[in-house]
Write an enzyme that holds these catalytic residues in place. Sequence first.
Site, PDB file in Angstrom:
ATOM      1  N   ASN A 182      11.236 -10.045  -5.518  1.00  0.00           N
ATOM      2  CA  ASN A 182      10.913 -10.958  -6.574  1.00  0.00           C
ATOM      3  C   ASN A 182       9.594 -11.968  -5.948  1.00  0.00           C
ATOM      4  OD1 ASN A 182      14.238 -10.872  -6.446  1.00  0.00           O
ATOM      5  ND2 ASN A 182      13.279 -10.180  -8.384  1.00  0.00           N
ATOM      6  N   VAL A 211       6.392 -16.368  -7.312  1.00  0.00           N
ATOM      7  CA  VAL A 211       7.907 -16.146  -7.316  1.00  0.00           C
ATOM      8  C   VAL A 211       8.203 -15.677  -8.615  1.00  0.00           C
ATOM      9  CG1 VAL A 211      10.034 -17.040  -6.922  1.00  0.00           C
ATOM     10  CG2 VAL A 211       7.968 -17.646  -5.504  1.00  0.00           C
ATOM     11  N   CYS A 212       9.034 -14.695  -8.725  1.00  0.00           N
ATOM     12  CA  CYS A 212       9.704 -14.353 -10.181  1.00  0.00           C
ATOM     13  C   CYS A 212      11.034 -15.015 -10.171  1.00  0.00           C
ATOM     14  CB  CYS A 212       9.773 -12.922 -10.083  1.00  0.00           C
ATOM     15  SG  CYS A 212      10.510 -12.455 -11.726  1.00  0.00           S
ATOM     16  N   LEU A 213      11.186 -15.996 -10.777  1.00  0.00           N
ATOM     17  CA  LEU A 213      12.505 -16.953 -10.776  1.00  0.00           C
ATOM     18  C   LEU A 213      12.633 -17.465 -12.055  1.00  0.00           C
ATOM     19  CD1 LEU A 213      14.804 -17.356  -8.950  1.00  0.00           C
ATOM     20  CD2 LEU A 213      13.607 -19.692  -8.470  1.00  0.00           C
ATOM     21  N   ASP A 245      14.020  -6.718 -11.723  1.00  0.00           N
ATOM     22  CA  ASP A 245      13.214  -7.529 -12.208  1.00  0.00           C
ATOM     23  C   ASP A 245      11.789  -7.913 -11.130  1.00  0.00           C
ATOM     24  OD1 ASP A 245      11.394  -8.834 -14.079  1.00  0.00           O
ATOM     25  OD2 ASP A 245      12.696 -10.753 -13.907  1.00  0.00           O
TER      26      ASP A 245
END
Length: 247
Positions: free
Chosen positions: A138, A146-148, A180
């Site tokens: 992620n 960052v994928c959060l 994801d």
Amino acid sequence: MCVFVRARAFLMLYFSISRMPSICFQCFKEENGDPYESQFFFSLFRLGYILRVVWSLQYWLKMSSPSKRREMDVMKLMMSDYNVETINDGLNEFNVKFHGPKESLYEGGVWKIRVELPDAYPFKSPSIGFVNKIFHPNVDELSGSVCLDVINQSWSPMFDLLNIFEVFLPQLLLYPNPSDPLNGDAASLMMKDRKQYDQKVKEYCERYAKKEDITKSAADKETDDEDDITDEDTGSSDDEIAGHADP
């Protein structure tokens, strides 16, 4: 959202001003019995209480402005023993030293996290990115973004910078989500071969996440990247040479 929160706060303050002194007055009257003396002390108490509530309201309004909230959150981060390095002597952009969470594959690693606060912070979420490399499904390996969800989609003004570094980022490293991904290679390897994935995470920590790595200049990092590419090319050439049969 903001209007609703403020309206609710004002109603709570009104209830406190109108009800609390009356309750205290009844208790004082029952204990002393003299209505005139009770009324006098009640008036003094109510005046002092109103002044205290007004002061609290002024402080709350002051801290609710984006600039004051930004200052307060950055100071809170510094007071919590986080190393904060400001950029261009402002509080809109800065770097924070972040240690990998204990009992995780990233334990022992140290990363420099780039934080950018928009003008509307905390009503708009900050931008977070890793400066030195990390192998994680992620986290984009090139940009460090960052994928959060809690930062990108479900951010709330109730959150602050301390929540990001003490809760959100540690949870991200402890529980990666390969469904994801921002790093497709890491996500694919995690789902296909967990043992090899774990090994590569540790290799990245050893190679890019030491204390000396976060103090390197941009030129030094470019040199390291070029060395990595050269090593890979050399390794590929050796394999090709080894694969040719002698005439």
